[in-house]
Design an enzyme around this catalytic site. Structure first.
Site, PDB file in Angstrom:
ATOM      1  N   ASP A 118     -70.569 -87.400 -72.450  1.00  0.00           N
ATOM      2  CA  ASP A 118     -69.920 -87.915 -71.393  1.00  0.00           C
ATOM      3  C   ASP A 118     -69.529 -87.045 -70.347  1.00  0.00           C
ATOM      4  OD1 ASP A 118     -68.639 -89.813 -69.655  1.00  0.00           O
ATOM      5  OD2 ASP A 118     -67.534 -90.599 -71.197  1.00  0.00           O
ATOM      6  N   ASP A 169     -70.189 -98.345 -66.634  1.00  0.00           N
ATOM      7  CA  ASP A 169     -69.129 -98.869 -67.036  1.00  0.00           C
ATOM      8  C   ASP A 169     -68.516-100.269 -66.680  1.00  0.00           C
ATOM      9  OD1 ASP A 169     -68.335 -96.666 -68.615  1.00  0.00           O
ATOM     10  OD2 ASP A 169     -66.862 -95.828 -67.059  1.00  0.00           O
TER      11      ASP A 169
HETATM   12  C1  DGJ Z   1     -66.660 -93.253 -69.639  1.00  0.00           C
HETATM   13  C2  DGJ Z   1     -67.698 -93.840 -70.184  1.00  0.00           C
HETATM   14  O1  DGJ Z   1     -68.728 -94.395 -69.170  1.00  0.00           O
HETATM   15  C3  DGJ Z   1     -67.213 -94.785 -70.981  1.00  0.00           C
HETATM   16  O2  DGJ Z   1     -68.126 -95.608 -71.723  1.00  0.00           O
HETATM   17  C4  DGJ Z   1     -66.187 -94.344 -72.320  1.00  0.00           C
HETATM   18  O3  DGJ Z   1     -66.961 -93.497 -72.849  1.00  0.00           O
HETATM   19  C5  DGJ Z   1     -65.041 -93.406 -71.618  1.00  0.00           C
HETATM   20  N1  DGJ Z   1     -65.709 -92.702 -70.417  1.00  0.00           N
HETATM   21  C6  DGJ Z   1     -64.371 -92.855 -72.464  1.00  0.00           C
HETATM   22  O4  DGJ Z   1     -63.397 -91.872 -71.903  1.00  0.00           O
END
Ligand code: DGJ
Length: 749
Positions: A488, A558
């Site tokens: 990430d 997300d």
């Molecule tokens: C952003 C990601 O897109 C989410 O899926 C998740 O992993 C969060 N970060 C975790 O902080």
């Protein structure tokens, strides 16, 4: 593919199955683009330079040198002395000014030196790049030189045999004694000698967090139109892609000239229509915050641009890119393998979990045939929110009793693989690592870095930092049977300044950061060859071809809402194969928009990607849970088709405001799946007519309606391919919102 050279007329022709790019030398020295478009047989192009008449090359009409500069379709236009369209290269040298030291831009005019044809395609060291063997790609290297400044420019072109793509990249070499600085070194330029009556539209993908890759078309007027990122990542806001479309282009008709950047940092994509209606498109690393020092003998390699032309609309562009990325960019263990169907605990638990909770999710998931549990953020340091511990990559044993191994063993015992989340590029101010090394984050001297999501960005220009981060990642992965990593990156880079680098290298920070990310991911894949890497950038903020070289899939957004995902996935599918698009079924009300949609529709939408779940399977309703084994079984059946088949868009909710539809057809055209989502039910509307695409006209297909809720496959009828494509199927209007329909087509022999 074929590269042909006419030595006498100094012409180069690069052919792909349906396209040709013709380059040539005006007056034997100026390299320009003569033609790009539908495949042509001959190279009889030299007369089209129009150099004998206005404006003439500088040699043939000295008086008009300025006009030549202004209209010539340079392949790699340098220094702007008369070239008022966009240039690709700008160079300076150290200089002493009245007020001290600085740099002065120098005049660089590289002209033809030599060429070489290469079978296959050379690697671009340290950078992601497309690849292929001698039977699938041929390359042309053209060397230009500025003999005064002793600068060599190597242009590398590669033409593919199985897809209509030509790639371009550039290497700049300092052959002189002193230091030079590259202020701008773009990767590709394309100039269309259009007539004033020809009008172009520019297609790009814009967005925001949770709204990534929405398509936008605007008419290109006189002047410039650009898409760009200075965020250190390619960005949620812009994708490194631009296409010029002939006016009114649709999915299936019209001309498309597209560029896509195999790079994950700052970029510039720009289209310019000049006073003579010529249209130039350029792409490369953004010159803002960029300055690269080259000492004597050193070179700089630009990332590569993928270029494609389609004479039959956008769908053909899409298929050319999908073929390229599937066959010549994605690598590794999972290149040609079905990916595990995973369940991720992010939306299920956020930071509130322990071993027992995760084990319970895994055990319940196993009953439905789910194949992997991914433990997301919150397993390390003392992280119970997004405000601490990034960088302290040590298991939090208060949450994971006895460490990672007992949990992974238990998950494996339940029959699931185990995956883990990291955010290697960032460091929390509230972390042991930051307290010990406050100089390990990007910052300007005597100024506090800008905080985003309670995070600073780790200085990946400093090898001590990358060594530390990598050693922690490796130690965690070696401590248990971890088979997947979600990498990430939750913030843009706000300070392009490293305390590690000297002042004259600060312009290198943002590119060096991306190179270090690439190097670390490469190392990870070498040390763990069967690891499935999924990149993620606060959703899909760095979903670009560069990342696909390392990870065959990318978390798309997300926003997991089934309706919001339609436009996000449509824009993503436009460029990227469906097998790369991270898509999960989540719980309702949706955590981003609060919408409630049926479980079956959420499943249907996620099938247009990698497919997985992002919910607490132990807590959802029994009716929803009962659908999971059905969806998992269907996805296992369809995944080969979805991973390898050809994608056709049938309808866009973004355009019609009612329903969305696309289909995937197997390469043999004997099997297909069609997805339809009706978003809002409308009064007094007739049913939709769905004209299918990509089938064999003469073949006969059985059409079955597949229930994503219970798995039944009901026969609708038996039709010929031409009837399905030209007359179409009637899809009855549903008296409900957010309904889904899945059709499976099987050829009857
Ligand atoms: C952003 C990601 O897109 C989410 O899926 C998740 O992993 C969060 N970060 C975790 O902080």
């Amino acid at each position: 593919m074929k590269i042909t050279v006419n030595q006498e007329k100094k012409l180069f022709k690069l052919d792909t199955p349906k396209t040709s790019l013709v380059l040539g030398l005006a007056d034997g020295k100026y390299l320009g683009q003569l033609y790009y478009g539908r495949r042509v047989r001959s190279m009889n192009f030299a007369d089209l330079w129009h150099t004998e008449e206005y404006p003439g090359t500088p040699e043939s009409a000295a008086r008009e040198e300025g006009k030549f500069e202004d209209v010539f379709a340079y392949e790699y236009p340098a220094s702007n002395n008369g070239n008022f369209n966009e240039t690709c290269l700008s160079v300076s040298r150290p200089a002493i000014h009245e007020n001290g030291h600085g740099t002065s831009e120098i005049l660089v005019k590289p002209t033809f030196d030599s060429f070489e044809i290469l079978n296959g395609k050379p690697d671009l060291e340290g950078l992601p790049h497309t690849f292929g063997d001698e039977s699938s790609v041929q390359s042309l290297k053209i060397v230009l030189r500025d003999v005064n400044e002793k600068i060599r420019v190597e242009l590398l072109y590669s033409a593919f045999a199985d897809t209509d793509v030509i790639t371009k990249s550039v290497k700049i070499v300092n052959e002189g004694e002193g230091v030079i600085y590259l202020n701008k070194a773009l990767s590709a330029c394309m100039t269309l000698n259009a007539n004033p009556e020809e009008r172009f539209e520019v297609l790009t993908l814009h967005g925001a967090w949770a709204r990534e890759r929405h398509m936008e078309r605007v008419e290109l007027g006189f002047g410039a139109f650009s898409r760009e990122s200075y965020r250190g990542v390619s960005g949620h806001q812009e994708n490194p892609f631009m296409a010029l479309l002939s006016r009114g282009t649709t999915c299936d008709s019209g001309e498309v000239y597209a560029m896509h950047f195999v790079y994950s940092g700052n970029f510039l994509a720009k289209a310019i229509k000049n006073q003579f209606s010529q249209v130039r498109m350029v792409m490369g690393i953004h010159p803002e915050h960029f300055r690269w020092k080259l000492s004597s003998g050193e070179s700089f390699q630009t990332p590569e641009v993928v270029m494609t032309y389609s004479a039959s609309g956008l769908s053909e562009m899409t298929r050319s890119l999908h073929t390229l990325y599937r066959n010549h960019l994605i690598r590794g263990f999972y290149k040609d393998r079905r990916r595990p169907i995973l369940i991720n605990n992010w939306e299920a638990t956020y930071f509130d979990f322990d071993s027992e909770k995760l084990q319970a999710i895994a055990e319940e998931a196993a009953k439905s045939g789910i194949e992997m549990l991914v433990m997301d953020d919150g397993w390390f340091g003392h992280r119970n929110g997004d405000d601490s511990s990034l960088g302290d990559w040590y298991v939090n044993e208060a949450k994971l009793t006895g460490g990672l191994k007992p949990l992974v063993d238990a998950v494996n015992k339940a029959g699931l693989k185990f995956g883990i989340w990291f955010e290697p590029e960032n460091i929390s101010p509230d972390s042991d690592v930051y307290r010990a090394h406050p100089d390990w984050v990007y910052q300007y001297p005597e100024s506090t870095p800008v905080m985003v999501r309670h995070e600073y960005t780790a200085d990946f220009c400093n090898p001590e930092v990358t060594e530390y981060v990598y050693s922690r990642l490796k130690a965690v992965l070696e401590s248990a049977n971890v088979e997947y990593v979600k990498w990430d990156m939750n913030r843009p880079i706000t300070e392009g300044h490293s305390l590690f680098l000297p002042p004259d290298r600060q312009g290198e920070v943002l590119h060096r950061h991306i190179l270090a990310v690439y190097a670390m991911q490469e190392r990870l894949l070498k040390d763990f060859p069967q690891l499935l890497l999924e990149n993620c950038t606060a959703g899909g903020g760095r979903f670009d071809p560069g990342m696909l070289y390392y990870s065959p899939q990318f978390w798309c957004s997300d926003d997991t809402d089934a309706v919001e995902r339609l436009a996000i996935q449509e824009g993503t599918q436009l460029l990227y194969p469906l097998s790369t698009i991270g898509a999960h079924v989540s719980d309702v009300p949706n955590h981003t928009v609060g919408r409630v949609t049926p479980f079956a529709t959420r499943g249907l939408v996620a099938m247009g990607g990698t497919f997985g779940y992002e919910l607490d399977i132990t807590k959802i309703s029994d009716e929803d849970r009962a659908q999971i084994p059905v969806q998992v079984k269907l996805m296992k059946e369809f995944s080969e088709l979805i991973r390898t088949g050809e994608y056709y868009r049938l309808a866009s909710y973004r355009e019609n405001n009612v329903y969305d539809s696309y289909m995937v057809v197997s390469n043999e055209k004997n099997h297909a799946v069609v997805f339809v989502v009706q978003v809002l039910s409308q009064p007094n509307e007739k049913s939709h007519i769905l004209k299918l695409k990509g089938l064999k006209e003469e073949a006969t297909y059985e059409v079955r309606e597949v229930s994503v809720a219970n798995g039944s496959k009901r026969l609708w009828g038996t039709y010929s391919g031409d009837v399905l494509m030209y007359a179409g199927l009637i899809v009855a209007r549903e008296m409900a919102d957010f309904t889904g329909l899945c059709l499976e087509l099987t050829e009857i022999l």
